[in-house]
Design a protein around this motif. Structure first.
Motif, PDB file in Angstrom:
ATOM      1  N   UNK A 152      63.283  59.974  44.867  1.00  0.00           N
ATOM      2  CA  UNK A 152      63.507  60.846  46.017  1.00  0.00           C
ATOM      3  C   UNK A 152      64.083  60.060  47.191  1.00  0.00           C
ATOM      4  N   UNK A 153      63.619  58.835  47.396  1.00  0.00           N
ATOM      5  CA  UNK A 153      64.147  58.082  48.540  1.00  0.00           C
ATOM      6  C   UNK A 153      65.569  57.582  48.258  1.00  0.00           C
ATOM      7  N   UNK A 154      65.899  57.284  46.985  1.00  0.00           N
ATOM      8  CA  UNK A 154      67.288  56.906  46.658  1.00  0.00           C
ATOM      9  C   UNK A 154      68.231  58.090  46.882  1.00  0.00           C
ATOM     10  N   UNK A 155      67.763  59.296  46.493  1.00  0.00           N
ATOM     11  CA  UNK A 155      68.580  60.491  46.727  1.00  0.00           C
ATOM     12  C   UNK A 155      68.812  60.683  48.221  1.00  0.00           C
ATOM     13  N   UNK A 156      67.740  60.519  48.998  1.00  0.00           N
ATOM     14  CA  UNK A 156      67.861  60.702  50.449  1.00  0.00           C
ATOM     15  C   UNK A 156      68.805  59.660  51.049  1.00  0.00           C
ATOM     16  N   UNK A 157      68.741  58.434  50.531  1.00  0.00           N
ATOM     17  CA  UNK A 157      69.629  57.388  51.065  1.00  0.00           C
ATOM     18  C   UNK A 157      71.093  57.752  50.795  1.00  0.00           C
ATOM     19  N   UNK A 158      71.357  58.280  49.601  1.00  0.00           N
ATOM     20  CA  UNK A 158      72.729  58.669  49.271  1.00  0.00           C
ATOM     21  C   UNK A 158      73.210  59.804  50.170  1.00  0.00           C
ATOM     22  N   UNK A 159      72.383  60.867  50.277  1.00  0.00           N
ATOM     23  CA  UNK A 159      72.775  62.022  51.102  1.00  0.00           C
ATOM     24  C   UNK A 159      72.991  61.589  52.554  1.00  0.00           C
ATOM     25  N   UNK A 160      72.143  60.685  53.050  1.00  0.00           N
ATOM     26  CA  UNK A 160      72.317  60.217  54.430  1.00  0.00           C
ATOM     27  C   UNK A 160      73.626  59.451  54.597  1.00  0.00           C
ATOM     28  N   UNK A 161      74.017  58.689  53.580  1.00  0.00           N
ATOM     29  CA  UNK A 161      75.291  57.959  53.654  1.00  0.00           C
ATOM     30  C   UNK A 161      76.463  58.946  53.651  1.00  0.00           C
ATOM     31  N   UNK A 162      76.348  60.019  52.866  1.00  0.00           N
ATOM     32  CA  UNK A 162      77.403  61.044  52.857  1.00  0.00           C
ATOM     33  C   UNK A 162      77.505  61.677  54.246  1.00  0.00           C
ATOM     34  N   UNK A 163      76.351  61.989  54.844  1.00  0.00           N
ATOM     35  CA  UNK A 163      76.352  62.571  56.201  1.00  0.00           C
ATOM     36  C   UNK A 163      76.979  61.599  57.202  1.00  0.00           C
ATOM     37  N   UNK A 164      76.724  60.322  57.009  1.00  0.00           N
ATOM     38  CA  UNK A 164      77.278  59.296  57.908  1.00  0.00           C
ATOM     39  C   UNK A 164      78.800  59.267  57.815  1.00  0.00           C
ATOM     40  N   UNK A 165      79.347  59.296  56.600  1.00  0.00           N
ATOM     41  CA  UNK A 165      80.817  59.287  56.428  1.00  0.00           C
ATOM     42  C   UNK A 165      81.429  60.581  56.981  1.00  0.00           C
ATOM     43  N   UNK A 166      80.686  61.691  56.846  1.00  0.00           N
ATOM     44  CA  UNK A 166      81.160  62.980  57.382  1.00  0.00           C
ATOM     45  C   UNK A 166      81.219  62.952  58.906  1.00  0.00           C
ATOM     46  N   UNK A 167      80.357  62.132  59.514  1.00  0.00           N
ATOM     47  CA  UNK A 167      80.284  62.105  60.978  1.00  0.00           C
ATOM     48  C   UNK A 167      81.154  61.011  61.595  1.00  0.00           C
ATOM     49  N   UNK A 168      81.550  60.021  60.805  1.00  0.00           N
ATOM     50  CA  UNK A 168      82.356  58.917  61.341  1.00  0.00           C
ATOM     51  C   UNK A 168      83.761  59.370  61.677  1.00  0.00           C
ATOM     52  N   UNK A 169      84.352  58.852  62.735  1.00  0.00           N
ATOM     53  CA  UNK A 169      85.741  59.235  63.036  1.00  0.00           C
ATOM     54  C   UNK A 169      86.711  58.720  61.982  1.00  0.00           C
ATOM     55  N   UNK A 170      87.784  59.466  61.776  1.00  0.00           N
ATOM     56  CA  UNK A 170      88.806  59.097  60.792  1.00  0.00           C
ATOM     57  C   UNK A 170      89.483  57.799  61.189  1.00  0.00           C
ATOM     58  N   UNK A 171      89.967  57.086  60.183  1.00  0.00           N
ATOM     59  CA  UNK A 171      90.852  55.951  60.419  1.00  0.00           C
ATOM     60  C   UNK A 171      92.221  56.516  60.758  1.00  0.00           C
ATOM     61  N   UNK A 172      92.840  55.994  61.761  1.00  0.00           N
ATOM     62  CA  UNK A 172      94.190  56.447  62.101  1.00  0.00           C
ATOM     63  C   UNK A 172      95.100  55.227  62.208  1.00  0.00           C
ATOM     64  N   UNK A 173      96.408  55.359  62.052  1.00  0.00           N
ATOM     65  CA  UNK A 173      97.076  56.602  61.703  1.00  0.00           C
ATOM     66  C   UNK A 173      96.934  56.913  60.208  1.00  0.00           C
TER      67      UNK A 173
END
Ligand SMILES: *[C@@H]1O[C@H](CO)[C@@H](O)[C@H](O)[C@H]1NC(C)=O
Ligand SMILES: *[C@@H]1O[C@H](CO)[C@@H](O)[C@H](O)[C@H]1NC(C)=O
Ligand SMILES: [Cu+2]
Length: 350
Positions: free
Chosen positions: A37-58
């Motif tokens: 359960x904690x490994x699953x949570x760590x993965x989902x949290x990392x996905x949320x982190x990438x979703x929230x990080x600003x895009x690389x530009x250009x």
């Protein structure tokens, strides 16, 4: 490159210590339901982190008003932009191997995730994907969307057996009206949308079972193997690839959209398992199959030249341009190839 710079920095700060760059460590991809359960949570949290990080530009040459907002969007954009170059071609599996490995590196290097990309072994759930642990509302990616009737005027026939179509109502991605910024289809302009699913369990059970997986695994050469994995865009002749996309995304969900499918985080669990199936097939005869590649270089054009190991692959700003030959082998840390991961178990011929 980035790794090189990083190890130089570590070396510079490690006063007097003998300085040899550390080779990347092998990580082991596991089936989603075997994670704690904690490994699953760590993965989902990392996905949320990438979703929230600003895009690389250009990002390439995006159109004015493009929707590349988050770091996650960089990959969705790359997939949309290359959709017509990387599906129904001989390098389909090679490109997607690179794509998901790039995502795995992003989660680890940019969001501190310490595990490997999990895979979804759909053969375990083919009897009824709605009961799959990947759709768990607490420990998974949430489930189906509420029913939306098919549009009788659409040029596309509805996915047979579809059951949902609306915004996902539970799990970590529910209730976010601007989770997805791109699409539908090839649209690159900013278009805030929720995550949608349209599960089609009967369709999934036709294509995601051990029987279809064995049929795929038993193909004699790469050309046949790839053709059976991808099947045809026709719902009557899908393969495991379409089984996962249309079984989860149906008509209205992002997973059923050839262009925007990576907008659903479950995409990478599906593609990790397709990659595992390819590696399973390769492992049945590694000496021959580490270099066996063929298939059209132009989408569904059997007269186009066969893809070779020299065929170029790109994931845009998210990685270094490479070739099919570079990704033929996984478990290749520090041995010339760039795919530094392996699987905890493989499919075998029954
Ligand atoms: C596999 O089994 C499913 C479910 O019974 C069936 O619909 C499908 O046609 C079978 N596929 C093959 C390749 O036998
Ligand atoms: C591609 O290779 C296959 C054999 O793997 C061959 O049958 C086919 O003719 C080739 N296609 C072209 C366009 O050369
Ligand atoms: Cu794809």
């Amino acid at each position: 490159m980035v790794g090189g710079i990083k190890s130089l920095i570590i070396c510079a700060s490690a006063a007097l210590a003998a300085c040899t760059p550390t080779p990347p460590t092998l990580i082991v991809r596991k089936e989603w339901r075997t994670l704690t359960t904690s490994e699953k949570a760590e993965y989902i949290n990392a996905v949320k982190c990438i979703l929230a990080k600003p895009a690389l530009t250009p990002e390439g040459s995006p159109p004015t008003g493009h929707g590349v907002i988050s770091r996650y969007d960089n990959l969705v954009y790359t997939h949309i932009q290359q959709t017509m170059q990387v599906h129904y071609v001989g390098h389909f599996l090679a490109w997607h191997r690179l794509f998901t490995a790039t995502y795995e590196k992003m989660l680890r290097n940019e969001c501190g995730y310490t595990g490997a990309q999990p895979y979804w072994d759909w053969t375990l759930d083919a009897a009824d994907i709605t009961a799959s642990p990947v759709f768990d509302p607490v420990t998974g990616f949430g489930g189906n969307g509420p029913w939306v009737p098919s549009d009788p005027t659409s040029w596309m026939p509805p996915v047979p057996g579809r059951t949902g179509g609306g915004c996902v109502v539970d799990g970590p991605f529910a209730g976010i009206n601007d989770l997805v910024h791109l699409g539908p289809e090839s649209s690159l302009v900013y278009n805030p949308q929720c995550l949608k699913r349209d599960l089609a369990p009967s369709f999934a059970s036709m294509y995601l079972g051990m029987n279809q997986t064995q049929l795929t695994l038993s193909q004699p050469d790469f050309g046949w193997f790839n053709a059976v994995v991808e099947g045809s865009p026709n719902f009557d002749a899908s393969g495991v690839h379409g089984g996962g996309h249309f079984g989860v995304g149906g008509t209205f969900g992002q997973m059923g959209d050839l262009y925007t499918s990576p907008a659903d985080p479950i995409f990478h669990l599906h593609h990790a398992n397709l990659d595992r199936l390819w590696w399973s097939w390769q492992s049945l005869n590694l000496p021959a199959r580490l270099s066996d590649i063929s298939g059209p270089s132009i989408i569904m054009d059997p007269t186009s030249p066969n893809v070779t190991l020299a065929h170029p692959l790109s994931v845009g700003v998210s990685g270094v341009d490479t070739t099919v030959g570079d990704v033929m082998k996984i478990d290749a840390c520090g041995t010339g190839g760039s795919m530094c991961y392996t699987y905890d178990s493989l499919y075998t011929l029954l």
